[in-house]
Design a protein around this motif. Structure first.
Motif, PDB file in Angstrom:
ATOM      1  N   SER A  83       0.667 -20.697  17.747  1.00  0.00           N
ATOM      2  CA  SER A  83      -0.274 -21.568  17.032  1.00  0.00           C
ATOM      3  C   SER A  83      -1.695 -21.342  17.519  1.00  0.00           C
ATOM      4  N   LEU A  84      -1.870 -21.229  18.844  1.00  0.00           N
ATOM      5  CA  LEU A  84      -3.210 -21.030  19.383  1.00  0.00           C
ATOM      6  C   LEU A  84      -3.768 -19.682  18.977  1.00  0.00           C
ATOM      7  N   LEU A 118      -5.049 -20.178  15.552  1.00  0.00           N
ATOM      8  CA  LEU A 118      -6.197 -21.090  15.510  1.00  0.00           C
ATOM      9  C   LEU A 118      -7.428 -20.453  16.131  1.00  0.00           C
ATOM     10  N   GLN A 119      -7.238 -19.703  17.216  1.00  0.00           N
ATOM     11  CA  GLN A 119      -8.421 -19.170  17.894  1.00  0.00           C
ATOM     12  C   GLN A 119      -9.000 -17.974  17.178  1.00  0.00           C
ATOM     13  N   ASP A 123      -9.009 -17.743  13.946  1.00  0.00           N
ATOM     14  CA  ASP A 123      -9.301 -18.201  12.583  1.00  0.00           C
ATOM     15  C   ASP A 123      -8.521 -17.415  11.558  1.00  0.00           C
TER      16      ASP A 123
END
Lengths: 173, 98
Positions: free
Chosen positions: B45-46, B49-50, B52
Motif C-alpha cells: 500500500s505504501l 501511495l508514495q 502516486d
C-alpha cells in the motif's frame, strides 16, 4: 506530523516484537491487533484511507476474530505474558537487533523524509487509492475471477481438512 | 533506507524470525505468519501511495484475499492437529523426528 509518524512506526515495530517474542497466543493476538491498528494509521497518514479501511474490516474484523476464536485451543492455566523471563529475553533480543540495524541507517534520516508532502498534486474527482482499487473490477477482472475461484477452493480445502472419520487430516475422531 | 522502509522491512523480518525460532504453540507460529502478511500489505500500500501510482492499489487488495485463504488453511491444520494429537503444541508434531 513527522513526530506522529515516528511514534506510529515505533509502535509498529514494538507490536511485531510483541508477537514474535513467543508469548501465549492470547497476548500474541493482542499484539497483532496493535500492529494492524497502528499500520492503518500509518496508511492514513500517507493518504490511503480506503486501503486502511479495508485492512481494518477484512484483516482485523475478519481474520483476527477467527484467530481469537481459535485461541481457545491454546487454553492453559498459566499463560505466559511479556513479564515472563523467557518472553522478556526474546523481546530484549529483538529490540537490540532492531536498534542495532537502525543505527546503521539513522545517520541519514532528516526531517523531511517521514511523510510525503504531495498527497493532492492536482485537483481530482477520484480519490487515489479508491480509484486504483476500482481498476480491480474493470481492467483487472481476470484476477478478480481467479481470486474468487481461489477463495472457493480454500473453502473446500478447509472442509476437507476437518472432515474427520479417518478421511482427511483428522485421525482420532 | 527511509525510516518507513526500514520499519516495514524490520516488521517483516521480525515476523519471519518469530516464525522460524523456538515456538511452543502452532497458533503463535500462525500469528507470526499473519504479522508477515500484514507487513507485506502495508508495504504494497505504501508503495502505491508514495509513488502516486494508483494502479498499484489493486495489489494489496488481492494480497489480502490470498492471505485470508492461507490463514484459513493454516487454522484448519491447527484444528486438525489439536483434534488428532490432543494439543496444539509443536512438540506433538514429532512423527518425522529422527
Amino acid at each position: 506530523m513527522a513526530y506522529i509518524m515516528l511514534t506510529l512506526l515505533i509502535g509498529m515495530v514494538l507490536g511485531v516484537i510483541s508477537v514474535a517474542s513467543n508469548p501465549s497466543p492470547y497476548f500474541a493476538a493482542l499484539g497483532l491487533v496493535l500492529v494492524a491498528g497502528v499500520g492503518c494509521v500509518v496508511l492514513m497518514g500517507h493518504g490511503g484511507s480506503f486501503l486502511s479501511l479495508v485492512l481494518f474490516l477484512i484483516y482485523l474484523g475478519g481474520m483476527l476474530v477467527v484467530f481469537a476464536y481459535c485461541a481457545a485451543l491454546a487454553a492453559e492455566p498459566y499463560p505466559e505474558a511479556w513479564g515472563e523471563w523467557s518472553v522478556l529475553g526474546s523481546v530484549l533480543g529483538y529490540l537490540l537487533l532492531v536498534v542495532g540495524a537502525g543505527s546503521w541507517f539513522w545517520g541519514g534520516w532528516y526531517e523531511g523524509m517521514w511523510v510525503p508532502v504531495d498527497e493532492l498534486i492536482e485537483f481530482s474527482v477520484v480519490v487515489a487509492d479508491s480509484g486504483g482499487v476500482a481498476l480491480m473490477y474493470s481492467l483487472g477482472g481476470g484476477l478478480l475471477v481467479v481470486s474468487a475461484w481461489v477463495l472457493l477452493l480454500t473453502l473446500l480445502v478447509v472442509l476437507e481438512l476437518t472432515r474427520g472419520l479417518a478421511r482427511g487430516a483428522l485421525r482420532a475422531v | 533506507m527511509t525510516p518507513t522502509h526500514f520499519t516495514i522491512s524490520s516488521a517483516f523480518l521480525l515476523g519471519m524470525m518469530g516464525l522460524a525460532f523456538h515456538r511452543t504453540h502452532l497458533l503463535s507460529a500462525l500469528l507470526c505468519l499473519e504479522a508477515m502478511m500484514l507487513a507485506l500489505f502495508i508495504a504494497l500500500s505504501l508503495w502505491s501511495l508514495q509513488l502516486d501510482a494508483t494502479g498499484c492499489s489493486t495489489a494489496p487488495m488481492l494480497m489480502l484475499a490470498f492471505s485470508a485463504c492461507e490463514a484459513s488453511a493454516g487454522l484448519a491444520l491447527l484444528v486438525a492437529t489439536a483434534r488428532t494429537h490432543g494439543t496444539g503444541h509443536m512438540q506433538a508434531l514429532n512423527l518425522l523426528q529422527c
